[in-house]
Scaffold this motif. Structure first.
Motif, PDB file in Angstrom:
ATOM      1  N   ALA A 171      34.604  51.256  38.619  1.00 34.90           N
ATOM      2  CA  ALA A 171      33.289  51.299  37.977  1.00 34.90           C
ATOM      3  C   ALA A 171      32.744  49.898  37.745  1.00 34.90           C
ATOM      4  O   ALA A 171      31.553  49.638  37.940  1.00 34.90           O
ATOM      5  N   LYS A 172      33.609  48.958  37.357  1.00 35.02           N
ATOM      6  CA  LYS A 172      33.162  47.573  37.162  1.00 35.02           C
ATOM      7  C   LYS A 172      32.763  46.929  38.497  1.00 35.02           C
ATOM      8  O   LYS A 172      31.729  46.263  38.596  1.00 35.02           O
ATOM      9  N   ASN A 173      33.565  47.160  39.529  1.00 32.50           N
ATOM     10  CA  ASN A 173      33.292  46.553  40.827  1.00 32.50           C
ATOM     11  C   ASN A 173      32.022  47.090  41.476  1.00 32.50           C
ATOM     12  O   ASN A 173      31.448  46.442  42.358  1.00 32.50           O
ATOM     13  N   ALA A 174      31.585  48.296  41.056  1.00 29.43           N
ATOM     14  CA  ALA A 174      30.369  48.865  41.623  1.00 29.43           C
ATOM     15  C   ALA A 174      29.139  48.022  41.294  1.00 29.43           C
ATOM     16  O   ALA A 174      28.114  48.132  41.972  1.00 29.43           O
ATOM     17  N   PHE A 175      29.241  47.175  40.281  1.00 28.61           N
ATOM     18  CA  PHE A 175      28.110  46.317  39.895  1.00 28.61           C
ATOM     19  C   PHE A 175      28.314  44.875  40.374  1.00 28.61           C
ATOM     20  O   PHE A 175      27.590  43.985  39.933  1.00 28.61           O
ATOM     21  N   MET A 176      29.291  44.683  41.267  1.00 29.87           N
ATOM     22  CA  MET A 176      29.606  43.349  41.752  1.00 29.87           C
ATOM     23  C   MET A 176      29.373  43.262  43.252  1.00 29.87           C
ATOM     24  O   MET A 176      29.348  44.279  43.965  1.00 29.87           O
ATOM     25  N   ASP A 177      29.225  42.036  43.732  1.00 30.23           N
ATOM     26  CA  ASP A 177      29.139  41.760  45.163  1.00 30.23           C
ATOM     27  C   ASP A 177      30.257  40.795  45.507  1.00 30.23           C
ATOM     28  O   ASP A 177      30.241  39.638  45.069  1.00 30.23           O
ATOM     29  N   TYR A 178      31.245  41.277  46.274  1.00 34.41           N
ATOM     30  CA  TYR A 178      32.376  40.408  46.592  1.00 34.41           C
ATOM     31  C   TYR A 178      33.119  40.940  47.803  1.00 34.41           C
ATOM     32  O   TYR A 178      32.903  42.072  48.241  1.00 34.41           O
ATOM     33  N   SER A 179      33.983  40.114  48.359  1.00 35.10           N
ATOM     34  CA  SER A 179      34.821  40.463  49.485  1.00 35.10           C
ATOM     35  C   SER A 179      36.268  40.496  49.038  1.00 35.10           C
ATOM     36  O   SER A 179      36.686  39.717  48.180  1.00 35.10           O
ATOM     37  N   LEU A 180      37.045  41.378  49.641  1.00 36.66           N
ATOM     38  CA  LEU A 180      38.471  41.451  49.311  1.00 36.66           C
ATOM     39  C   LEU A 180      39.212  40.193  49.749  1.00 36.66           C
ATOM     40  O   LEU A 180      40.281  39.886  49.219  1.00 36.66           O
ATOM     41  N   LEU A 181      38.660  39.466  50.707  1.00 41.33           N
ATOM     42  CA  LEU A 181      39.289  38.233  51.152  1.00 41.33           C
ATOM     43  C   LEU A 181      39.074  37.093  50.157  1.00 41.33           C
ATOM     44  O   LEU A 181      39.835  36.129  50.152  1.00 41.33           O
ATOM     45  N   ASN A 182      38.040  37.228  49.347  1.00 38.80           N
ATOM     46  CA  ASN A 182      37.741  36.185  48.360  1.00 38.80           C
ATOM     47  C   ASN A 182      37.218  36.827  47.081  1.00 38.80           C
ATOM     48  O   ASN A 182      36.043  36.689  46.733  1.00 38.80           O
ATOM     49  N   PRO A 183      38.072  37.544  46.343  1.00 36.71           N
ATOM     50  CA  PRO A 183      37.598  38.256  45.152  1.00 36.71           C
ATOM     51  C   PRO A 183      37.153  37.331  44.030  1.00 36.71           C
ATOM     52  O   PRO A 183      36.384  37.749  43.161  1.00 36.71           O
ATOM     53  N   ASP A 184      37.615  36.089  44.028  1.00 36.79           N
ATOM     54  CA  ASP A 184      37.216  35.164  42.965  1.00 36.79           C
ATOM     55  C   ASP A 184      35.743  34.775  43.056  1.00 36.79           C
ATOM     56  O   ASP A 184      35.171  34.261  42.085  1.00 36.79           O
ATOM     57  N   ALA A 185      35.127  34.990  44.205  1.00 35.44           N
ATOM     58  CA  ALA A 185      33.715  34.633  44.382  1.00 35.44           C
ATOM     59  C   ALA A 185      32.779  35.783  44.033  1.00 35.44           C
ATOM     60  O   ALA A 185      31.605  35.754  44.411  1.00 35.44           O
ATOM     61  N   ALA A 186      33.285  36.783  43.334  1.00 35.50           N
ATOM     62  CA  ALA A 186      32.461  37.939  42.987  1.00 35.50           C
ATOM     63  C   ALA A 186      31.328  37.536  42.061  1.00 35.50           C
ATOM     64  O   ALA A 186      31.485  36.687  41.180  1.00 35.50           O
ATOM     65  N   LYS A 187      30.181  38.161  42.257  1.00 30.53           N
ATOM     66  CA  LYS A 187      29.031  37.899  41.389  1.00 30.53           C
ATOM     67  C   LYS A 187      28.391  39.228  40.979  1.00 30.53           C
ATOM     68  O   LYS A 187      28.383  40.201  41.735  1.00 30.53           O
ATOM     69  N   PHE A 188      27.860  39.240  39.778  1.00 26.99           N
ATOM     70  CA  PHE A 188      27.254  40.446  39.228  1.00 26.99           C
ATOM     71  C   PHE A 188      25.885  40.667  39.863  1.00 26.99           C
ATOM     72  O   PHE A 188      25.043  39.768  39.887  1.00 26.99           O
ATOM     73  N   VAL A 189      25.654  41.892  40.385  1.00 28.53           N
ATOM     74  CA  VAL A 189      24.372  42.203  41.034  1.00 28.53           C
ATOM     75  C   VAL A 189      23.694  43.413  40.395  1.00 28.53           C
ATOM     76  O   VAL A 189      22.680  43.892  40.909  1.00 28.53           O
ATOM     77  N   GLY A 190      24.237  43.908  39.294  1.00 26.55           N
ATOM     78  CA  GLY A 190      23.611  45.032  38.605  1.00 26.55           C
ATOM     79  C   GLY A 190      23.622  46.299  39.447  1.00 26.55           C
ATOM     80  O   GLY A 190      24.644  46.692  40.009  1.00 26.55           O
TER      81      GLY A 190
END
Length: 309
Positions: free
Chosen positions: A51-70
């Protein structure tokens, strides 16, 4: 009784527990604790993360670069065609599976509930596909449906008909995997219907026969109405199972041809692990979860509201 009085009554009942009851409760909690811990760890924690990841934009190869996109991932479902096409294919697949499984499962259950011979053999035959691995079933049906050397095409050509493309045709592939899935699950539906049939009071059918009712009239006016709850339960179980199907698209068609068998769970898998768009895949998973929960809640409402015999 007010809420305060009710709470006081519960507290008083707990205070009156004997030492043995308290000890039994502690033992019960001790046995339940490992299961509850594993349920929390492997079910509810991943659901919360999804549910939290559904509001994020990120890649499994680089999860630390995730950003919130609402709500961007959810709005993309309306903007792009992939989610709609995948859901449409999934609903058609589920409809086909249910349309095949329900009548065949009911007929098999009637046979198993009768006194006809070979019931034990039939029970074994119809349950074998249910307990067989989906990988084995998909591999077997791949051989059967092979366009060039498949057994089914061998029978078709022996009848003087042209070979059929089956899994390589956009018009036939979804039908074929629905037939394969229904073949695997019809035994499970038959067992559920058999349980419902054995719960129908035999006295009603006997009284109807004494009054001159035929076997067809007993079936139509007594057996089928009394199996309404069981039928609804089987429909919901088969629908939910079909909405979550993954193996047929993954092992038999790879979502093709032309995305005609791109079922929603397989689409989620490709979006997350092939396209590396885990945020959008999580949003699709949330949507699927809401759909499945909605169907389950509708079932609960119908079971409580309509049939009360």
């Amino acid at each position: 009784m007010t809420a305060i009085d009710a709470q006081g009554t519960v507290a008083a009942a707990r205070a009156r527990r004997t030492p043995r009851q308290k000890r039994d409760a502690r033992v019960a909690y001790a046995f339940l604790a490992p299961f509850l811990f594993l349920l929390l760890l492997f079910q509810y924690v991943p659901l919360a993360m999804m549910a939290k990841n559904a509001f994020m934009d990120y890649s499994l190869l680089n999860p630390d670069a995730a950003k919130f996109v609402g709500l961007l991932n959810f709005s993309d479902m309306l903007y792009f065609d992939d989610a709609r096409e995948s859901l449409a294919a999934t609903f058609l697949f589920a409809l086909g599976v249910v349309a095949i499984v329900i009548p065949l499962g009911f007929v098999l259950a009637l046979f198993l509930d009768s006194k006809l011979p070979a019931r034990g053999i039939v029970r074994t035959i119809i349950m074998l596909p249910v307990v067989t691995s989906a990988v084995v079933v998909a591999t077997m049906w791949n051989f059967l449906l092979d366009p060039s050397n498949g057994l089914i095409n061998g029978v078709v050509t022996a009848m003087g008909l042209p070979r059929q493309p089956f899994l390589t045709s956009p018009d036939q592939a979804l039908v074929m995997i629905a037939v394969m899935t229904a073949w695997q699950q019809v035994g499970f539906a038959a067992i559920l219907f058999l349980g419902g049939l054995q719960g129908v009071p035999k006295e009603l059918a006997e009284a109807a026969r004494i009054d001159g009712a035929t076997a067809r009239q007993v079936l139509w006016n007594i057996t089928i109405p009394l199996l309404s709850r069981t039928t609804l339960f089987v429909v919901v179980i088969m629908t939910v199972f079909s909405l979550q199907a993954f193996a047929p698209a993954f092992l038999m068609t790879d979502g093709g041809p032309q995305d005609s068998t791109n079922l929603i769970v397989y689409h989620i898998y490709k979006t997350a692990f092939v396209m590396q768009n885990a945020g959008y895949a999580s949003a699709l998973s949330v949507l699927l979860l809401v759909i499945v929960l909605g169907i389950s809640l509708l079932q609960m409402w119908l079971l409580r509201a309509r049939w009360n015999y």
